[in-house]
Scaffold this motif. Sequence first.
Motif, PDB file in Angstrom:
ATOM      1  N   VAL A 223      38.220  32.760  36.224  1.00 17.00           N
ATOM      2  CA  VAL A 223      36.856  32.921  36.719  1.00 17.00           C
ATOM      3  C   VAL A 223      36.091  31.609  36.649  1.00 17.00           C
ATOM      4  O   VAL A 223      35.356  31.235  37.558  1.00 17.00           O
ATOM      5  CB  VAL A 223      36.134  34.019  35.919  1.00 17.00           C
ATOM      6  N   MET A 224      36.249  30.847  35.554  1.00 19.56           N
ATOM      7  CA  MET A 224      35.512  29.601  35.394  1.00 19.56           C
ATOM      8  C   MET A 224      35.923  28.568  36.428  1.00 19.56           C
ATOM      9  O   MET A 224      35.104  27.823  36.956  1.00 19.56           O
ATOM     10  CB  MET A 224      35.731  29.046  33.985  1.00 19.56           C
ATOM     11  N   GLN A 225      37.232  28.496  36.748  1.00 16.75           N
ATOM     12  CA  GLN A 225      37.707  27.464  37.665  1.00 16.75           C
ATOM     13  C   GLN A 225      37.461  27.832  39.117  1.00 16.75           C
ATOM     14  O   GLN A 225      37.224  26.963  39.953  1.00 16.75           O
ATOM     15  CB  GLN A 225      39.200  27.225  37.442  1.00 16.75           C
ATOM     16  N   SER A 226      37.560  29.126  39.438  1.00 20.80           N
ATOM     17  CA  SER A 226      37.472  29.506  40.839  1.00 20.80           C
ATOM     18  C   SER A 226      36.083  29.937  41.256  1.00 20.80           C
ATOM     19  O   SER A 226      35.762  29.963  42.440  1.00 20.80           O
ATOM     20  CB  SER A 226      38.436  30.664  41.126  1.00 20.80           C
ATOM     21  N   GLY A 227      35.233  30.301  40.282  1.00 23.09           N
ATOM     22  CA  GLY A 227      33.912  30.777  40.622  1.00 23.09           C
ATOM     23  C   GLY A 227      33.933  32.176  41.193  1.00 23.09           C
ATOM     24  O   GLY A 227      32.948  32.656  41.745  1.00 23.09           O
ATOM     25  N   VAL A 228      35.065  32.880  41.086  1.00 20.47           N
ATOM     26  CA  VAL A 228      35.176  34.227  41.626  1.00 20.47           C
ATOM     27  C   VAL A 228      34.462  35.192  40.693  1.00 20.47           C
ATOM     28  O   VAL A 228      34.727  35.213  39.496  1.00 20.47           O
ATOM     29  CB  VAL A 228      36.649  34.630  41.779  1.00 20.47           C
ATOM     30  N   ASP A 229      33.534  35.989  41.247  1.00 20.34           N
ATOM     31  CA  ASP A 229      32.817  36.961  40.443  1.00 20.34           C
ATOM     32  C   ASP A 229      33.535  38.299  40.388  1.00 20.34           C
ATOM     33  O   ASP A 229      33.168  39.180  39.620  1.00 20.34           O
ATOM     34  CB  ASP A 229      31.406  37.171  41.010  1.00 20.34           C
ATOM     35  N   ASP A 230      34.530  38.493  41.219  1.00 20.24           N
ATOM     36  CA  ASP A 230      35.232  39.758  41.303  1.00 20.24           C
ATOM     37  C   ASP A 230      36.093  39.961  40.071  1.00 20.24           C
ATOM     38  O   ASP A 230      37.080  39.256  39.856  1.00 20.24           O
ATOM     39  CB  ASP A 230      36.096  39.786  42.565  1.00 20.24           C
ATOM     40  N   GLY A 231      35.715  40.952  39.240  1.00 16.11           N
ATOM     41  CA  GLY A 231      36.482  41.217  38.042  1.00 16.11           C
ATOM     42  C   GLY A 231      37.879  41.719  38.340  1.00 16.11           C
ATOM     43  O   GLY A 231      38.795  41.552  37.529  1.00 16.11           O
ATOM     44  N   PHE A 232      38.082  42.344  39.502  1.00 17.79           N
ATOM     45  CA  PHE A 232      39.411  42.835  39.859  1.00 17.79           C
ATOM     46  C   PHE A 232      40.365  41.659  40.052  1.00 17.79           C
ATOM     47  O   PHE A 232      41.503  41.692  39.585  1.00 17.79           O
ATOM     48  CB  PHE A 232      39.333  43.677  41.134  1.00 17.79           C
ATOM     49  N   ALA A 233      39.902  40.622  40.740  1.00 18.67           N
ATOM     50  CA  ALA A 233      40.741  39.443  40.953  1.00 18.67           C
ATOM     51  C   ALA A 233      41.104  38.798  39.620  1.00 18.67           C
ATOM     52  O   ALA A 233      42.249  38.381  39.403  1.00 18.67           O
ATOM     53  CB  ALA A 233      40.033  38.444  41.858  1.00 18.67           C
ATOM     54  N   ALA A 234      40.123  38.722  38.704  1.00 17.11           N
ATOM     55  CA  ALA A 234      40.384  38.139  37.392  1.00 17.11           C
ATOM     56  C   ALA A 234      41.409  38.975  36.625  1.00 17.11           C
ATOM     57  O   ALA A 234      42.277  38.444  35.938  1.00 17.11           O
ATOM     58  CB  ALA A 234      39.086  38.025  36.599  1.00 17.11           C
ATOM     59  N   ALA A 235      41.310  40.301  36.744  1.00 19.30           N
ATOM     60  CA  ALA A 235      42.248  41.178  36.041  1.00 19.30           C
ATOM     61  C   ALA A 235      43.654  41.055  36.619  1.00 19.30           C
ATOM     62  O   ALA A 235      44.644  41.096  35.883  1.00 19.30           O
ATOM     63  CB  ALA A 235      41.767  42.626  36.124  1.00 19.30           C
ATOM     64  N   VAL A 236      43.764  40.916  37.942  1.00 22.96           N
ATOM     65  CA  VAL A 236      45.079  40.721  38.568  1.00 22.96           C
ATOM     66  C   VAL A 236      45.702  39.424  38.071  1.00 22.96           C
ATOM     67  O   VAL A 236      46.889  39.363  37.740  1.00 22.96           O
ATOM     68  CB  VAL A 236      44.952  40.717  40.105  1.00 22.96           C
ATOM     69  N   ALA A 237      44.893  38.364  38.014  1.00 24.09           N
ATOM     70  CA  ALA A 237      45.395  37.074  37.536  1.00 24.09           C
ATOM     71  C   ALA A 237      45.845  37.168  36.083  1.00 24.09           C
ATOM     72  O   ALA A 237      46.900  36.651  35.705  1.00 24.09           O
ATOM     73  CB  ALA A 237      44.310  36.008  37.688  1.00 24.09           C
ATOM     74  N   SER A 238      45.051  37.866  35.269  1.00 20.85           N
ATOM     75  CA  SER A 238      45.407  38.020  33.863  1.00 20.85           C
ATOM     76  C   SER A 238      46.697  38.811  33.714  1.00 20.85           C
ATOM     77  O   SER A 238      47.561  38.475  32.889  1.00 20.85           O
ATOM     78  CB  SER A 238      44.265  38.729  33.117  1.00 20.85           C
ATOM     79  N   GLY A 239      46.859  39.869  34.516  1.00 16.83           N
ATOM     80  CA  GLY A 239      48.077  40.669  34.447  1.00 16.83           C
ATOM     81  C   GLY A 239      49.310  39.881  34.843  1.00 16.83           C
ATOM     82  O   GLY A 239      50.378  40.039  34.248  1.00 16.83           O
ATOM     83  N   HIS A 240      49.168  39.029  35.855  1.00 16.74           N
ATOM     84  CA  HIS A 240      50.310  38.216  36.284  1.00 16.74           C
ATOM     85  C   HIS A 240      50.695  37.229  35.196  1.00 16.74           C
ATOM     86  O   HIS A 240      51.885  37.059  34.888  1.00 16.74           O
ATOM     87  CB  HIS A 240      49.952  37.477  37.569  1.00 16.74           C
ATOM     88  N   ARG A 241      49.719  36.585  34.593  1.00 19.26           N
ATOM     89  CA  ARG A 241      50.003  35.649  33.501  1.00 19.26           C
ATOM     90  C   ARG A 241      50.674  36.374  32.341  1.00 19.26           C
ATOM     91  O   ARG A 241      51.625  35.869  31.738  1.00 19.26           O
ATOM     92  CB  ARG A 241      48.707  34.991  33.021  1.00 19.26           C
ATOM     93  N   ARG A 242      50.150  37.539  32.018  1.00 13.47           N
ATOM     94  CA  ARG A 242      50.713  38.305  30.911  1.00 13.47           C
ATOM     95  C   ARG A 242      52.163  38.703  31.193  1.00 13.47           C
ATOM     96  O   ARG A 242      53.011  38.691  30.295  1.00 13.47           O
ATOM     97  CB  ARG A 242      49.845  39.541  30.665  1.00 13.47           C
ATOM     98  N   SER A 243      52.462  39.038  32.445  1.00 11.96           N
ATOM     99  CA  SER A 243      53.835  39.426  32.786  1.00 11.96           C
ATOM    100  C   SER A 243      54.806  38.264  32.609  1.00 11.96           C
ATOM    101  O   SER A 243      55.975  38.470  32.264  1.00 11.96           O
ATOM    102  CB  SER A 243      53.892  39.946  34.232  1.00 11.96           C
ATOM    103  N   LEU A 244      54.329  37.031  32.838  1.00 13.98           N
ATOM    104  CA  LEU A 244      55.190  35.866  32.665  1.00 13.98           C
ATOM    105  C   LEU A 244      55.496  35.605  31.196  1.00 13.98           C
ATOM    106  O   LEU A 244      56.528  35.015  30.856  1.00 13.98           O
ATOM    107  CB  LEU A 244      54.537  34.625  33.285  1.00 13.98           C
ATOM    108  N   LEU A 245      54.599  36.032  30.308  1.00 14.52           N
ATOM    109  CA  LEU A 245      54.795  35.831  28.881  1.00 14.52           C
ATOM    110  C   LEU A 245      55.527  36.992  28.227  1.00 14.52           C
ATOM    111  O   LEU A 245      55.999  36.875  27.092  1.00 14.52           O
ATOM    112  CB  LEU A 245      53.438  35.641  28.187  1.00 14.52           C
ATOM    113  N   ALA A 246      55.612  38.126  28.917  1.00 13.08           N
ATOM    114  CA  ALA A 246      56.232  39.316  28.337  1.00 13.08           C
ATOM    115  C   ALA A 246      57.750  39.190  28.310  1.00 13.08           C
ATOM    116  O   ALA A 246      58.331  38.308  28.951  1.00 13.08           O
ATOM    117  CB  ALA A 246      55.819  40.554  29.139  1.00 13.08           C
ATOM    118  N   ALA A 247      58.377  40.091  27.560  1.00 11.43           N
ATOM    119  CA  ALA A 247      59.842  40.091  27.498  1.00 11.43           C
ATOM    120  C   ALA A 247      60.437  40.344  28.877  1.00 11.43           C
ATOM    121  O   ALA A 247      61.496  39.830  29.212  1.00 11.43           O
ATOM    122  CB  ALA A 247      60.325  41.142  26.508  1.00 11.43           C
TER     123      ALA A 247
END
Length: 300
Positions: A156-180
């Motif tokens: 959100v800080m880097q892109s300026g996107v206010d859409d919480g859904f987009a932020a949640a999608v990004a967070s989920g993708h990052r989390r999937s890369l760190l998961a088993a």
Amino acid sequence: MTSHDDGLPNDPEGIRLMIHALVDGELDAAAALAVERRIAADPRLAAEHARIVALRGAVSRLPRPEVSDAFLARIAAIGFAGTDQQEPDAAQPQRGTPSKLPGLIAGAGQRREAGTRPSQARTSPRARRFRSFDWRAMAASIMISAVLASGATQWVMQSGVDDGFAAAVASGHRRSLLAASPLDIVSSDRHTVKPWLDARIGVSPPAPDLAQDGFALIGGRVEVIAGRPMPALVYRHREHLITLVAEPQQGGKVTQPDDLSSGGFSMVHWSDGAFSYWAISDMERPELDDFVARFRKAVV
């Protein structure tokens, strides 16, 4: 796991370590070829290999943190604390114990240069260990871990996107890369992935087979966004993973692909009226655009 006679481990943890070694370039040609054959024959191993490669690529693209000299000095001071205390030395006899080599010890003392203290002539093992440690690398690793942990906040800080859904999608993708594993269901068959999603959350998006176009379906998972379970498909393109989250709509509008890329990841959002799609990957934007175009064409 099926037994193999290729000389590789057959237990899940053992073959996972071999995949890490393959990605790190630590295997010889024969072992690397054997691991690659295992990956090609097993979708689970292919997904694990893609996850490791994607995670390594994401970390390598993070900006290198600037570490100040003052910070390094503080870390160094922590390491040096206590090193001035004299450590037991096997060469020095304990108090009250006669030396078995008095002549040798005396001779060593006589050869010591004038004005040189014993602490200057001999470096303690603790000090040697500290001086060989790369404190700058440790500080950098701390900073990288903090950046990875920031997740949606950084997006959100880097892109300026206010859409919480987009932020949640990004967070989920990052989390999937760190998961088993980035997948809840591992399959390249849409007739397996779609029923699995439908049985768990009551909805499943289109899951076209795009393997001939270079985008192979490898499975799916359930994302929870704003307290609601959402279906997510996972595709693989060479060494990259694509997460495609599909939000169900009722009488939604059809929208064209919109670029929301930021933070080292490419993200595209569009809607076909039935679903609102969010595709994210660490691929270059033109490659993700190609995936989006092929996906949209296949579901028309």
